[in-house]
Structures are given as structure tokens and as C-alpha cells.
Design a protein around this motif. Structure first.
Motif, PDB file in Angstrom:
ATOM      1  N   ILE A   1       0.845  -1.200   0.000  1.00 53.27           N
ATOM      2  CA  ILE A   1       0.000   0.000   0.000  1.00 53.27           C
ATOM      3  C   ILE A   1       0.880   1.249   0.000  1.00 53.27           C
ATOM      4  N   ALA A   2       1.897   1.272   0.851  1.00 52.40           N
ATOM      5  CA  ALA A   2       2.793   2.430   0.922  1.00 52.40           C
ATOM      6  C   ALA A   2       3.526   2.648  -0.398  1.00 52.40           C
ATOM      7  N   GLY A   3       4.032   1.570  -0.985  1.00 53.73           N
ATOM      8  CA  GLY A   3       4.727   1.694  -2.266  1.00 53.73           C
ATOM      9  C   GLY A   3       3.818   2.216  -3.360  1.00 53.73           C
ATOM     10  N   SER A   4       2.583   1.748  -3.388  1.00 53.74           N
ATOM     11  CA  SER A   4       1.631   2.213  -4.402  1.00 53.74           C
ATOM     12  C   SER A   4       1.292   3.683  -4.224  1.00 53.74           C
ATOM     13  N   LEU A   5       1.124   4.097  -2.973  1.00 56.31           N
ATOM     14  CA  LEU A   5       0.835   5.509  -2.724  1.00 56.31           C
ATOM     15  C   LEU A   5       2.021   6.395  -3.102  1.00 56.31           C
ATOM     16  N   LEU A   6       3.234   5.937  -2.799  1.00 53.78           N
ATOM     17  CA  LEU A   6       4.422   6.707  -3.194  1.00 53.78           C
ATOM     18  C   LEU A   6       4.538   6.812  -4.715  1.00 53.78           C
ATOM     19  N   ALA A   7       4.283   5.712  -5.416  1.00 52.37           N
ATOM     20  CA  ALA A   7       4.340   5.741  -6.882  1.00 52.37           C
ATOM     21  C   ALA A   7       3.225   6.616  -7.445  1.00 52.37           C
ATOM     22  N   GLY A   8       2.059   6.581  -6.823  1.00 50.30           N
ATOM     23  CA  GLY A   8       0.958   7.442  -7.264  1.00 50.30           C
ATOM     24  C   GLY A   8       1.291   8.915  -7.094  1.00 50.30           C
ATOM     25  N   ILE A   9       1.908   9.247  -5.968  1.00 51.06           N
ATOM     26  CA  ILE A   9       2.330  10.633  -5.749  1.00 51.06           C
ATOM     27  C   ILE A   9       3.366  11.038  -6.797  1.00 51.06           C
ATOM     28  N   ALA A  10       4.298  10.140  -7.099  1.00 50.64           N
ATOM     29  CA  ALA A  10       5.302  10.429  -8.129  1.00 50.64           C
ATOM     30  C   ALA A  10       4.633  10.637  -9.484  1.00 50.64           C
ATOM     31  N   GLY A  11       3.636   9.812  -9.793  1.00 54.23           N
ATOM     32  CA  GLY A  11       2.921   9.966 -11.062  1.00 54.23           C
ATOM     33  C   GLY A  11       2.175  11.278 -11.148  1.00 54.23           C
ATOM     34  N   LEU A  12       1.543  11.681 -10.055  1.00 53.28           N
ATOM     35  CA  LEU A  12       0.836  12.962 -10.044  1.00 53.28           C
ATOM     36  C   LEU A  12       1.811  14.128 -10.118  1.00 53.28           C
ATOM     37  N   LEU A  13       2.922  14.021  -9.410  1.00 52.66           N
ATOM     38  CA  LEU A  13       3.932  15.079  -9.433  1.00 52.66           C
ATOM     39  C   LEU A  13       4.564  15.210 -10.819  1.00 52.66           C
ATOM     40  N   ALA A  14       4.739  14.093 -11.499  1.00 51.47           N
ATOM     41  CA  ALA A  14       5.334  14.127 -12.839  1.00 51.47           C
ATOM     42  C   ALA A  14       4.449  14.888 -13.816  1.00 51.47           C
ATOM     43  N   ALA A  15       3.137  14.892 -13.567  1.00 54.88           N
ATOM     44  CA  ALA A  15       2.218  15.567 -14.478  1.00 54.88           C
ATOM     45  C   ALA A  15       2.126  17.071 -14.224  1.00 54.88           C
ATOM     46  N   THR A  16       2.730  17.551 -13.140  1.00 55.53           N
ATOM     47  CA  THR A  16       2.677  18.982 -12.845  1.00 55.53           C
ATOM     48  C   THR A  16       3.740  19.732 -13.636  1.00 55.53           C
ATOM     49  N   ARG A  17       3.637  21.036 -13.604  1.00 54.72           N
ATOM     50  CA  ARG A  17       4.606  21.868 -14.315  1.00 54.72           C
ATOM     51  C   ARG A  17       5.685  22.415 -13.390  1.00 54.72           C
ATOM     52  N   LEU A  18       5.755  21.879 -12.193  1.00 54.46           N
ATOM     53  CA  LEU A  18       6.784  22.316 -11.249  1.00 54.46           C
ATOM     54  C   LEU A  18       8.167  21.982 -11.790  1.00 54.46           C
ATOM     55  N   LEU A  19       9.096  22.865 -11.558  1.00 53.39           N
ATOM     56  CA  LEU A  19      10.483  22.599 -11.917  1.00 53.39           C
ATOM     57  C   LEU A  19      11.301  22.220 -10.698  1.00 53.39           C
ATOM     58  N   ARG A  20      10.916  22.772  -9.556  1.00 56.20           N
ATOM     59  CA  ARG A  20      11.624  22.490  -8.309  1.00 56.20           C
ATOM     60  C   ARG A  20      10.601  22.250  -7.208  1.00 56.20           C
ATOM     61  N   LEU A  21      11.019  21.443  -6.241  1.00 56.98           N
ATOM     62  CA  LEU A  21      10.188  21.171  -5.080  1.00 56.98           C
ATOM     63  C   LEU A  21      11.115  21.039  -3.876  1.00 56.98           C
ATOM     64  N   LEU A  22      10.909  21.903  -2.891  1.00 49.15           N
ATOM     65  CA  LEU A  22      11.758  21.901  -1.689  1.00 49.15           C
ATOM     66  C   LEU A  22      13.238  21.995  -2.038  1.00 49.15           C
ATOM     67  N   MET A  23      13.571  22.909  -2.900  1.00 47.72           N
ATOM     68  CA  MET A  23      14.949  23.187  -3.293  1.00 47.72           C
ATOM     69  C   MET A  23      15.578  22.072  -4.141  1.00 47.72           C
ATOM     70  N   LEU A  24      14.826  21.086  -4.530  1.00 45.97           N
ATOM     71  CA  LEU A  24      15.327  19.995  -5.361  1.00 45.97           C
ATOM     72  C   LEU A  24      14.684  20.072  -6.739  1.00 45.97           C
ATOM     73  N   ARG A  25      15.409  19.569  -7.712  1.00 45.66           N
ATOM     74  CA  ARG A  25      14.816  19.472  -9.039  1.00 45.66           C
ATOM     75  C   ARG A  25      13.709  18.429  -9.006  1.00 45.66           C
ATOM     76  N   LYS A  26      12.672  18.658  -9.787  1.00 50.73           N
ATOM     77  CA  LYS A  26      11.541  17.733  -9.811  1.00 50.73           C
ATOM     78  C   LYS A  26      11.992  16.328 -10.179  1.00 50.73           C
ATOM     79  N   ARG A  27      12.910  16.223 -11.075  1.00 46.74           N
ATOM     80  CA  ARG A  27      13.407  14.916 -11.511  1.00 46.74           C
ATOM     81  C   ARG A  27      14.032  14.137 -10.349  1.00 46.74           C
ATOM     82  N   ASP A  28      14.775  14.851  -9.485  1.00 48.25           N
ATOM     83  CA  ASP A  28      15.393  14.204  -8.328  1.00 48.25           C
ATOM     84  C   ASP A  28      14.344  13.768  -7.308  1.00 48.25           C
ATOM     85  N   VAL A  29      13.320  14.595  -7.109  1.00 45.17           N
ATOM     86  CA  VAL A  29      12.241  14.238  -6.188  1.00 45.17           C
ATOM     87  C   VAL A  29      11.509  13.005  -6.710  1.00 45.17           C
TER      88      VAL A  29
END
Length: 184
Positions: free
Chosen positions: A120-148
Motif C-alpha cells: 500500500i505504501a509503495g503504491s501511494l508513493l508511486a501514485g504521488i510520483a505519477g501525479l507530481l510528474a504531471a505537474t509543471r513544477l520545476l523544483r520542489l523543496l529546493m530539489l529538481r523535480k526529476r530528483d524528487v
């Protein structure tokens, strides 16, 4: 390697997921040393991305005894990978995003029914990554989106590895108990 002993599809899925970032990192180190290392085509990275997560979902379904769903997932993804020449770049992005979401949701469903908190935890983490990948953010918490995204997927993969190990142990204990009952 330990997951390979549990299920070969999952082992290959984890390997394919790790292969692309590993090669990208190796290419960066080679470039800093002055070596000319060509990473390969983006097509190979796309195929690796599209096939790796369904292989993990295949393992979850297969170990749970749902062989038909496992085969449908894997067969559909292999057809998608084989027909990639007919997709545009935007189509490939949509397909990769869809595969990520479908694989993580099916793993989530199996994990909920089996009570596997790691799945369940792994699926939720992957889901968050999938949703984050669809955003137009370039950085998140001082990190590049790709690294996050890589950190989220690494945590999801680690959690899925533990989930598969737990699921395999439950199956072994269940079959050992069944063998003991039939011996009595």
C-alpha cells in the motif's frame, strides 16, 4: 537479486527500473572524466519504463493467484511497447504515465486485499510520483523535480520489494501449514 528468487518478473522489473537512472548517472561520470559515452536512444529508456512496473504488478498478481489479470497486464504492456513506433512523443508520455498509474493501482488493490502495508505504501508513493510528474513544477523543496521523482520511486520500489518478500513469506507459511495438515 533476492526478489529474483521470489519471482523472476519482479526481479526483472526492478532491474529495468534501476537500469535507466544507473546508465544516466554513469554517463554523467564518464562525461566528467572526459570520456565520450553515448547513453543510447530515448526509445530504450521509454520501453524500460513502460515494461518495468507492469512486471512488478504481474508478480503481485501472480503470487496472489490472479494469473489472468497478471497475464492481461503483461500482454497489454508488451503490445504497447511493440507498437511504440506509431505513437507520438506526447502519446508516449501519456502511455508511460498511464502505465505507472495502472500498475500502482493494481498493486494497491492486491495489497489492500492481502493486508500488505508495504505494498500500500509503495503504491501511494508511486501514485504521488505519477501525479507530481504531471505537474509543471520545476523544483520542489529546493530539489529538481526529476530528483524528487527518483527519490519517490526509489522509496516505492524499496517498499514494493518488502511487500513482495512479505507476500512470498505468507505464501510459504500457508503452504507449509497446509502440508502439515495433510500429513496429519
Amino acid at each position: 537479486m533476492q526478489t529474483y528468487q521470489i519471482h523472476r518478473g519482479a526481479g526483472l522489473g526492478f532491474l529495468l527500473q534501476a537500469l535507466v537512472p544507473l546508465l544516466e548517472t554513469a554517463a554523467l561520470f564518464a562525461a566528467s572524466l572526459g570520456l565520450d559515452w553515448v547513453l543510447g536512444s530515448p526509445y530504450n529508456a521509454w520501453v524500460s519504463t513502460v515494461i518495468s512496473l507492469p512486471l512488478l504488478a504481474f508478480a503481485f498478481h501472480w503470487l496472489n493467484g490472479d494469473h489472468s489479470t497478471a497475464n492481461v497486464l503483461l500482454g497489454g504492456v508488451l503490445l504497447l511497447a511493440a507498437s511504440s513506433d506509431y505513437l507520438t512523443e506526447e502519446g508516449k508520455d501519456v502511455a508511460a504515465h498511464s502505465v505507472l498509474m495502472v500498475a500502482s493501482v493494481t498493486i494497491l488493490i492486491v495489497s489492500i486485499f492481502t493486508g500488505n502495508a508495504y505494498g500500500i505504501a509503495g503504491s501511494l508513493l508511486a501514485g504521488i510520483a505519477g501525479l507530481l510528474a504531471a505537474t509543471r513544477l520545476l523544483r520542489l523543496l529546493m530539489l529538481r523535480k526529476r530528483d524528487v521523482l527518483r527519490c519517490l520511486m526509489a522509496a516505492a520500489n524499496l517498499s514494493w520489494r518488502w511487500a513482495l518478500q512479505l507476500q512470498h513469506q505468507v505464501l510459504e507459511w500457508g503452504s507449509a501449514g497446509l502440508l502439515a495438515e495433510t500429513a496429519d
